[in-house]
Design a protein around this motif. Structure first.
Motif, PDB file in Angstrom:
ATOM      1  N   LYS A 116      32.654  33.134  29.561  1.00 19.62           N
ATOM      2  CA  LYS A 116      31.481  33.774  30.146  1.00 19.62           C
ATOM      3  C   LYS A 116      31.873  35.132  30.722  1.00 19.62           C
ATOM      4  O   LYS A 116      32.840  35.233  31.461  1.00 19.62           O
ATOM      5  N   GLY A 117      31.096  36.146  30.410  1.00 14.59           N
ATOM      6  CA  GLY A 117      31.239  37.449  31.058  1.00 14.59           C
ATOM      7  C   GLY A 117      32.668  37.924  31.249  1.00 14.59           C
ATOM      8  O   GLY A 117      33.589  37.554  30.518  1.00 14.59           O
ATOM      9  N   TRP A 118      32.830  38.764  32.247  1.00 11.74           N
ATOM     10  CA  TRP A 118      34.140  39.309  32.556  1.00 11.74           C
ATOM     11  C   TRP A 118      34.899  38.347  33.452  1.00 11.74           C
ATOM     12  O   TRP A 118      34.448  37.983  34.528  1.00 11.74           O
ATOM     13  N   GLY A 119      36.078  37.942  33.014  1.00 11.33           N
ATOM     14  CA  GLY A 119      36.988  37.215  33.895  1.00 11.33           C
ATOM     15  C   GLY A 119      37.824  38.234  34.648  1.00 11.33           C
ATOM     16  O   GLY A 119      38.167  39.296  34.118  1.00 11.33           O
ATOM     17  N   GLN A 120      38.132  37.939  35.895  1.00 11.65           N
ATOM     18  CA  GLN A 120      38.872  38.886  36.726  1.00 11.65           C
ATOM     19  C   GLN A 120      39.981  38.164  37.480  1.00 11.65           C
ATOM     20  O   GLN A 120      39.849  36.994  37.845  1.00 11.65           O
ATOM     21  N   SER A 121      41.079  38.867  37.717  1.00  9.09           N
ATOM     22  CA  SER A 121      42.140  38.328  38.560  1.00  9.09           C
ATOM     23  C   SER A 121      42.758  39.466  39.352  1.00  9.09           C
ATOM     24  O   SER A 121      42.773  40.622  38.908  1.00  9.09           O
ATOM     25  N   VAL A 122      43.254  39.142  40.531  1.00 11.29           N
ATOM     26  CA  VAL A 122      43.907  40.158  41.346  1.00 11.29           C
ATOM     27  C   VAL A 122      45.023  39.513  42.158  1.00 11.29           C
ATOM     28  O   VAL A 122      44.874  38.423  42.706  1.00 11.29           O
ATOM     29  N   VAL A 123      46.190  40.153  42.156  1.00 11.46           N
ATOM     30  CA  VAL A 123      47.305  39.777  43.017  1.00 11.46           C
ATOM     31  C   VAL A 123      47.334  40.797  44.149  1.00 11.46           C
ATOM     32  O   VAL A 123      47.332  42.005  43.902  1.00 11.46           O
ATOM     33  N   PHE A 124      47.334  40.316  45.394  1.00 11.07           N
ATOM     34  CA  PHE A 124      47.240  41.238  46.522  1.00 11.07           C
ATOM     35  C   PHE A 124      47.920  40.632  47.745  1.00 11.07           C
ATOM     36  O   PHE A 124      48.258  39.445  47.766  1.00 11.07           O
ATOM     37  N   GLY A 125      48.081  41.462  48.770  1.00 13.76           N
ATOM     38  CA  GLY A 125      48.735  40.987  49.984  1.00 13.76           C
ATOM     39  C   GLY A 125      50.162  40.562  49.713  1.00 13.76           C
ATOM     40  O   GLY A 125      50.822  41.035  48.787  1.00 13.76           O
ATOM     41  N   GLU A 126      50.650  39.654  50.548  1.00 17.60           N
ATOM     42  CA  GLU A 126      52.019  39.179  50.381  1.00 17.60           C
ATOM     43  C   GLU A 126      52.193  38.379  49.094  1.00 17.60           C
ATOM     44  O   GLU A 126      53.154  38.580  48.351  1.00 17.60           O
ATOM     45  N   SER A 127      51.256  37.474  48.830  1.00 18.74           N
ATOM     46  CA  SER A 127      51.435  36.603  47.660  1.00 18.74           C
ATOM     47  C   SER A 127      50.138  35.968  47.188  1.00 18.74           C
ATOM     48  O   SER A 127      50.160  34.967  46.476  1.00 18.74           O
ATOM     49  N   TRP A 128      48.995  36.543  47.558  1.00 16.84           N
ATOM     50  CA  TRP A 128      47.718  35.972  47.138  1.00 16.84           C
ATOM     51  C   TRP A 128      47.421  36.286  45.676  1.00 16.84           C
ATOM     52  O   TRP A 128      47.709  37.381  45.191  1.00 16.84           O
ATOM     53  N   LYS A 129      46.818  35.332  44.990  1.00 17.12           N
ATOM     54  CA  LYS A 129      46.348  35.520  43.624  1.00 17.12           C
ATOM     55  C   LYS A 129      44.952  34.898  43.529  1.00 17.12           C
ATOM     56  O   LYS A 129      44.765  33.713  43.814  1.00 17.12           O
ATOM     57  N   ALA A 130      43.969  35.705  43.147  1.00 14.75           N
ATOM     58  CA  ALA A 130      42.593  35.244  43.020  1.00 14.75           C
ATOM     59  C   ALA A 130      42.148  35.347  41.568  1.00 14.75           C
ATOM     60  O   ALA A 130      42.505  36.294  40.868  1.00 14.75           O
ATOM     61  N   VAL A 131      41.369  34.381  41.125  1.00 13.66           N
ATOM     62  CA  VAL A 131      40.840  34.350  39.764  1.00 13.66           C
ATOM     63  C   VAL A 131      39.353  34.049  39.825  1.00 13.66           C
ATOM     64  O   VAL A 131      38.917  33.123  40.518  1.00 13.66           O
ATOM     65  N   ARG A 132      38.575  34.840  39.095  1.00  8.56           N
ATOM     66  CA  ARG A 132      37.139  34.585  38.962  1.00  8.56           C
ATOM     67  C   ARG A 132      36.800  34.670  37.484  1.00  8.56           C
ATOM     68  O   ARG A 132      37.048  35.673  36.837  1.00  8.56           O
ATOM     69  N   TYR A 133      36.211  33.621  36.926  1.00  9.46           N
ATOM     70  CA  TYR A 133      35.991  33.542  35.492  1.00  9.46           C
ATOM     71  C   TYR A 133      34.748  34.286  35.025  1.00  9.46           C
ATOM     72  O   TYR A 133      34.611  34.582  33.842  1.00  9.46           O
ATOM     73  N   ASP A 134      33.825  34.555  35.903  1.00  7.05           N
ATOM     74  CA  ASP A 134      32.584  35.245  35.535  1.00  7.05           C
ATOM     75  C   ASP A 134      32.239  36.190  36.658  1.00  7.05           C
ATOM     76  O   ASP A 134      32.013  35.773  37.793  1.00  7.05           O
ATOM     77  N   ASN A 135      32.204  37.495  36.369  1.00  7.42           N
ATOM     78  CA  ASN A 135      31.990  38.457  37.443  1.00  7.42           C
ATOM     79  C   ASN A 135      30.608  38.369  38.085  1.00  7.42           C
ATOM     80  O   ASN A 135      30.357  38.977  39.117  1.00  7.42           O
ATOM     81  N   ASN A 136      29.704  37.592  37.492  1.00  4.76           N
ATOM     82  CA  ASN A 136      28.401  37.379  38.108  1.00  4.76           C
ATOM     83  C   ASN A 136      28.410  36.194  39.070  1.00  4.76           C
ATOM     84  O   ASN A 136      27.392  35.874  39.687  1.00  4.76           O
ATOM     85  N   ASN A 137      29.543  35.545  39.195  1.00  8.42           N
ATOM     86  CA  ASN A 137      29.663  34.340  40.009  1.00  8.42           C
ATOM     87  C   ASN A 137      30.546  34.638  41.219  1.00  8.42           C
ATOM     88  O   ASN A 137      31.631  35.199  41.075  1.00  8.42           O
ATOM     89  N   THR A 138      30.094  34.295  42.404  1.00 11.43           N
ATOM     90  CA  THR A 138      30.899  34.539  43.597  1.00 11.43           C
ATOM     91  C   THR A 138      31.998  33.501  43.773  1.00 11.43           C
ATOM     92  O   THR A 138      32.892  33.676  44.588  1.00 11.43           O
ATOM     93  N   ARG A 139      31.955  32.414  43.016  1.00 10.72           N
ATOM     94  CA  ARG A 139      32.966  31.361  43.114  1.00 10.72           C
ATOM     95  C   ARG A 139      34.280  31.849  42.511  1.00 10.72           C
ATOM     96  O   ARG A 139      34.319  32.316  41.376  1.00 10.72           O
ATOM     97  N   LEU A 140      35.346  31.747  43.273  1.00 11.55           N
ATOM     98  CA  LEU A 140      36.656  32.097  42.725  1.00 11.55           C
ATOM     99  C   LEU A 140      37.713  31.126  43.221  1.00 11.55           C
ATOM    100  O   LEU A 140      37.507  30.386  44.194  1.00 11.55           O
ATOM    101  N   GLU A 141      38.847  31.141  42.555  1.00 14.17           N
ATOM    102  CA  GLU A 141      39.993  30.321  42.932  1.00 14.17           C
ATOM    103  C   GLU A 141      41.013  31.219  43.623  1.00 14.17           C
ATOM    104  O   GLU A 141      41.169  32.390  43.265  1.00 14.17           O
ATOM    105  N   LEU A 142      41.709  30.660  44.584  1.00 15.77           N
ATOM    106  CA  LEU A 142      42.715  31.415  45.330  1.00 15.77           C
ATOM    107  C   LEU A 142      44.005  30.603  45.376  1.00 15.77           C
ATOM    108  O   LEU A 142      43.991  29.403  45.669  1.00 15.77           O
ATOM    109  N   TYR A 143      45.133  31.280  45.081  1.00 13.60           N
ATOM    110  CA  TYR A 143      46.430  30.616  45.065  1.00 13.60           C
ATOM    111  C   TYR A 143      47.427  31.423  45.892  1.00 13.60           C
ATOM    112  O   TYR A 143      47.312  32.649  46.009  1.00 13.60           O
ATOM    113  N   ASP A 144      48.397  30.739  46.455  1.00 10.64           N
ATOM    114  CA  ASP A 144      49.500  31.377  47.165  1.00 10.64           C
ATOM    115  C   ASP A 144      50.726  31.300  46.251  1.00 10.64           C
ATOM    116  O   ASP A 144      51.384  30.263  46.149  1.00 10.64           O
ATOM    117  N   LEU A 145      51.028  32.407  45.563  1.00  7.76           N
ATOM    118  CA  LEU A 145      52.097  32.398  44.567  1.00  7.76           C
ATOM    119  C   LEU A 145      53.477  32.156  45.162  1.00  7.76           C
ATOM    120  O   LEU A 145      54.394  31.736  44.452  1.00  7.76           O
TER     121      LEU A 145
END
Length: 271
Positions: free
Chosen positions: A204-233
């Motif tokens: 679906k749509g644009w999938g997005q991911s961003v690594v930021f801060g000390e070790s955060w990694k966020a993934v969102r599968y559809d840029n129209n959706n506010t739901r995302l996953e967050l991981y501590d790498l």
């Protein structure tokens, strides 16, 4: 490779002149030799793996890996023979994680290691790959760096090596890795952002991911959706435990980065 070797010989005629050489290997990749399709074996022969019990496509896959390794060695040897090795910086990298196409199974050789996913994934297995650099007398042998980088950093790095002021470059998001290559510690970039139309995980749509801060990694599968996953790498390199519900501030920061970086267009479902 033969063209590359010829160019190296040509450049060696006047060692006072700098040169830039880009060599792009298409292997390993999906698709049979001599075809435009995405299926079939990716090599003309199985090389040293004739007697292997592996599936045919995996023997061919191993063959092209072995051939590429040999070709890289031939190029490095040519630089040495032409007296260019000590004053040439060599970068070796891949544009994505392990692929899973053309009948090849990325898990057969454990190509992603502990990382989740493969090519066209927004998880680390799809977008995280090593950069290998050889710079005799500067980069220490067998040294490692945890500094984050992306291909958008290469132009700034190459320009720095060439003595070109960053102010004269076109506008870009990259930063020079030269201080890191020299063994210095510099601040991590604020974030590393990726987006992909119809990623493996959700078409679906644009999938997005961003690594930021000390070790955060966020993934969102559809840029129209506010739901995302967050991981501590730092604790979960495999991205198995979503901690978004416990870290609302990090979630908000990730969404702000994603929405700030994405540019709407008509490439992916009108987004």
């Amino acid at each position: 490779v033969n063209t590359t070797l010829g160019l190296i010989e040509e450049y060696s005629q006047d060692k006072s002149k700098p040169f830039y050489l880009f060599l792009s290997f298409t292997t390993p990749h999906a698709g049979g030799v001599g075809t435009n399709g995405e299926s079939g074996v990716p090599a003309p022969d199985v090389g040293n793996y004739t007697n292997s019990s592996w599936p045919d496509v995996e023997r061919h896959f191993a063959s092209v890996i072995t051939k590429q390794d040999a070709h890289v060695g031939i190029v490095l040897e040519k630089l040495e023979d032409m007296g260019l090795s000590e004053n040439t910086v060599v970068f070796y990298a891949s544009d994505n994680g392990a692929h899973n196409e053309g009948g090849h199974n990325y898990m057969f050789f454990d190509s992603s290691g502990p990382l989740r996913g493969f090519k066209r994934s927004l998880h680390e297995g799809g977008i995280r790959s090593p950069l290998l650099v050889r710079w005799p007398g500067v980069v220490k042998e067998n040294s490692k760096s945890s500094h984050r980088w992306g291909f958008f950093d290469f132009m700034a790095t190459a320009a720095d090596l060439a003595g070109i002021e960053s102010s004269s470059l076109p506008s870009n998001d990259g930063h020079s890795l030269v201080p890191v290559l020299k063994g210095n510690t510099i601040a991590q970039p604020p974030f590393i952002y990726h987006e992909y139309c119809h990623p493996n995980e959700n078409k679906k749509g644009w999938g997005q991911s961003v690594v930021f801060g000390e070790s955060w990694k966020a993934v969102r599968y559809d840029n129209n959706n506010t739901r995302l996953e967050l991981y501590d790498l730092s604790k979960d390199l495999e991205e198995t435990t979503d901690v978004s519900s416990q870290n609302k501030d990090a979630v908000s920061q990730a969404i702000e980065i994603m929405e700030g970086q994405h540019v709407n267009g008509n490439y992916c479902n009108g987004h």
